[in-house]
Design a protein around this motif. Structure first.
Motif, PDB file in Angstrom:
ATOM      1  N   GLU A 130       0.804  -1.222   0.000  1.00  0.00           N
ATOM      2  CA  GLU A 130       0.000   0.000   0.000  1.00  0.00           C
ATOM      3  C   GLU A 130       0.840   1.277   0.000  1.00  0.00           C
ATOM      4  N   HIS A 131       2.131   1.169   0.293  1.00  0.00           N
ATOM      5  CA  HIS A 131       2.989   2.350   0.300  1.00  0.00           C
ATOM      6  C   HIS A 131       3.451   2.743  -1.104  1.00  0.00           C
ATOM      7  N   TYR A 181       2.181   6.099  -2.865  1.00  0.00           N
ATOM      8  CA  TYR A 181       2.770   7.294  -2.257  1.00  0.00           C
ATOM      9  C   TYR A 181       4.230   7.454  -2.678  1.00  0.00           C
ATOM     10  N   SER A 183       4.375   8.826  -6.136  1.00  0.00           N
ATOM     11  CA  SER A 183       4.075  10.260  -6.116  1.00  0.00           C
ATOM     12  C   SER A 183       5.296  11.066  -5.687  1.00  0.00           C
ATOM     13  N   SER A 229      -9.605   3.794  -3.667  1.00  0.00           N
ATOM     14  CA  SER A 229      -9.417   4.009  -2.229  1.00  0.00           C
ATOM     15  C   SER A 229      -8.279   4.977  -1.916  1.00  0.00           C
ATOM     16  N   GLN A 230      -7.599   5.476  -2.949  1.00  0.00           N
ATOM     17  CA  GLN A 230      -6.464   6.372  -2.730  1.00  0.00           C
ATOM     18  C   GLN A 230      -6.935   7.772  -2.325  1.00  0.00           C
ATOM     19  N   PRO A 231      -6.152   8.482  -1.498  1.00  0.00           N
ATOM     20  CA  PRO A 231      -6.499   9.867  -1.155  1.00  0.00           C
ATOM     21  C   PRO A 231      -6.432  10.766  -2.377  1.00  0.00           C
ATOM     22  N   LEU A 232      -7.086  11.919  -2.286  1.00  0.00           N
ATOM     23  CA  LEU A 232      -7.150  12.819  -3.433  1.00  0.00           C
ATOM     24  C   LEU A 232      -5.775  13.351  -3.811  1.00  0.00           C
ATOM     25  N   MET A 233      -4.956  13.693  -2.799  1.00  0.00           N
ATOM     26  CA  MET A 233      -3.636  14.260  -3.065  1.00  0.00           C
ATOM     27  C   MET A 233      -2.584  13.609  -2.177  1.00  0.00           C
ATOM     28  N   SER A 234      -1.334  13.602  -2.675  1.00  0.00           N
ATOM     29  CA  SER A 234      -0.191  13.134  -1.883  1.00  0.00           C
ATOM     30  C   SER A 234       0.577  14.349  -1.370  1.00  0.00           C
ATOM     31  N   PHE A 250      -1.081  13.651  -7.357  1.00  0.00           N
ATOM     32  CA  PHE A 250      -2.316  12.865  -7.361  1.00  0.00           C
ATOM     33  C   PHE A 250      -1.981  11.375  -7.319  1.00  0.00           C
ATOM     34  N   ILE A 296      -3.610   8.704  -7.304  1.00  0.00           N
ATOM     35  CA  ILE A 296      -4.364   7.738  -8.102  1.00  0.00           C
ATOM     36  C   ILE A 296      -3.522   7.260  -9.280  1.00  0.00           C
TER      37      ILE A 296
END
Length: 467
Positions: free
Chosen positions: A56-57, A60, A63, A236-241, A351, A353
């Motif tokens: 899951e990392h 990020y 990004s 399920s990813q956040p909108l921004m990193s 982003f 995603i």
């Protein structure tokens, strides 16, 4: 051929180094650089994340790789004080560190560490190692006795050859995959390889430039039809990193540090060659005090950018040589294009995603592409060696370095009776082979028949094609 003739024989430039192209043209030129470097920037992260089980990392980390590459490219183009070459020196994640970073990750993993402990150790040793490149940037002209074309070529070749196993493992399905070596995996991986080869042989320069990107897209579409792609986790990813300094902590281990330190040592010289090639295609001098200052500032920029990379949770950066081809192809050498490249990369990185989508690339597809990349690394090393006049001394250095470096990889139990620190440090092909090459170059006397001025200006005038 004289320096002036070499520079004037470069392709005609539509925009010189300090010209400011119109916004539309500048953006399009910047986009071409991003297309040429995008896969190279994200692929090491995909490989490291997959091999070390970072799960899951990974989005990020991708990004952060894109954001730091954008910031680093801006620093090189803008030239902030003594930092930066003041040219289009696109920064990206270096393949040269892949083996050493994986070794550091496995060291933490074998000690019971999870993903955060693994990343803490990797970024800790990479952060401190960056100071080596920063220091060497001011010493390049004094190190010709240690870092010669022969040593650099040997190390780069070993890096490429040792990484080919990673690419081929992915092509077959990935480490411990239940369907490892299955016919669908092999067909998918070799299909991507064939597409990349075919496009590289095209007469159309844009197809050649985008061959790896197109190969990955074709492979991804094929994998979707084969049911090997699942986008269910993308949403399920956040909108921004948001970049967070040392998000995973900071730790250090000498065993993990030494191999990475050696790679920083080598990449300082490699970057000098890439910046020299950039000077050539941008019609800038490749000799003289101004040139030496530019190269030193560019390598210093590489070191500072690697420092930023470790701080903001990504892997060491280097100047990408393939972007020199984009300058030659487009005829646009304006350093202001670097600002647009930086903007595009930072926007892509903000982003997550995008990283989540890229994480879904099946291993065989990624393996088909990286097999070409890693083979290219090895070929670049061979090309540097081939530029040498190979006498008995140099052939002996090559033979022993390759024998020791690749031997410890092929026979991993060789050092099982040695202390743990010796196993971890000298179990790396790059470390063992590179150290042998450096030591033998210092100990074995030069043959009297060798030309006295051979490779006199290598530390600054040797272009390379490796990242």
């Amino acid at each position: 051929m004289s320096t002036e003739q070499e520079v004037s024989s470069s392709t005609d430039l539509l925009y010189q180094l300090d010209d400011r192209p119109p916004v539309a043209k500048a953006f399009f030129a910047g986009l071409q650089h991003v297309l040429a470097s995008f896969v190279g920037i994200i692929t090491p992260t995909l490989i490291i994340g997959g091999v070390l089980g970072l799960g899951e990392h990974i989005p990020y980390l991708i990004s952060m790789a894109l954001i730091v590459s954008g910031v680093g490219t801006f620093i090189q183009a803008k030239k902030i004080g003594p930092v930066g070459a003041g040219m289009i020196c696109v920064q990206g994640t270096s393949f040269a560190f892949l083996g050493s970073v994986l070794a550091a990750g496995f060291l933490a993993k074998n000690n019971g560490g999870g993903p955060e402990e693994i990343l803490s150790l990797i970024f800790g040793v990479c952060f401190l190692g960056a100071f080596i490149e920063i220091f060497l940037s001011q010493m390049l002209s004094k190190m010709k006795r240690i870092i010669t074309p022969l040593v650099t070529g040997i190390v780069i070749t070993i890096i490429g050859i040792s990484l080919i196993k990673v690419g081929m493992t992915d092509l077959a399905g990935g480490f411990k995959a239940p369907d490892f070596g299955s016919l669908p995996n092999l067909a998918l991986g070799f299909g991507v390889l064939v597409v990349i080869i075919a496009l590289n042989r095209s007469a159309n320069p844009w197809l050649r430039l985008s061959s790896i990107v197109i190969g990955l897209i074709v492979g991804m579409i094929s994998a979707m039809f084969m049911g090997k792609v699942d986008f269910s986790s993308v949403g399920s990813q956040p909108l921004m990193s948001i970049p967070v300094p040392f998000k995973y902590g900071f730790s250090f281990d000498w065993v993990a540090f030494l191999p990475i330190a050696l790679i920083y040592f080598i990449t300082a010289i490699e970057s000098a060659g890439d910046i020299t090639a950039n000077c050539s295609v941008s019609k800038q001098p490749i000799k003289g005090e101004g040139y030496i200052k530019r190269v030193s500032s560019g390598v210093l920029g590489d070191g500072v950018n690697s420092l930023l990379a470790a701080t903001f949770n990504t892997f060491p950066n280097t100047t990408f040589s393939q972007n020199n081809g984009v300058i030659q192809l487009t005829g646009v050498a304006s350093r202001y294009i670097g600002y647009y490249i930086a903007l595009i990369l930072v926007i892509l990185g903000l982003f997550p995603i995008l990283g989540a989508v890229l994480q879904q690339i099946p291993k065989p597809v990624l393996g088909g592409a990286t097999l070409v990349m890693f083979g290219t690394v090895a070929a670049a090393g061979i090309k540097i060696i081939a530029s040498e006049q190979l006498n008995r001394r140099k052939l002996l250095i090559m033979a022993v370095s390759f024998g020791v470096g690749l031997g410890v990889t092929m026979v991993p139990d060789l050092l099982q009776q040695a202390p743990k620190i010796v196993q971890n440090v000298f179990g790396s092909a790059v470390t063992s082979g590179g150290l042998v090459a450096i030591i033998l170059s210092l100990l074995l006397p030069e043959e009297k028949t060798a030309p006295a001025a051979e490779h006199k200006d290598y530390a600054y005038a040797k272009p390379t094609a490796t990242n």
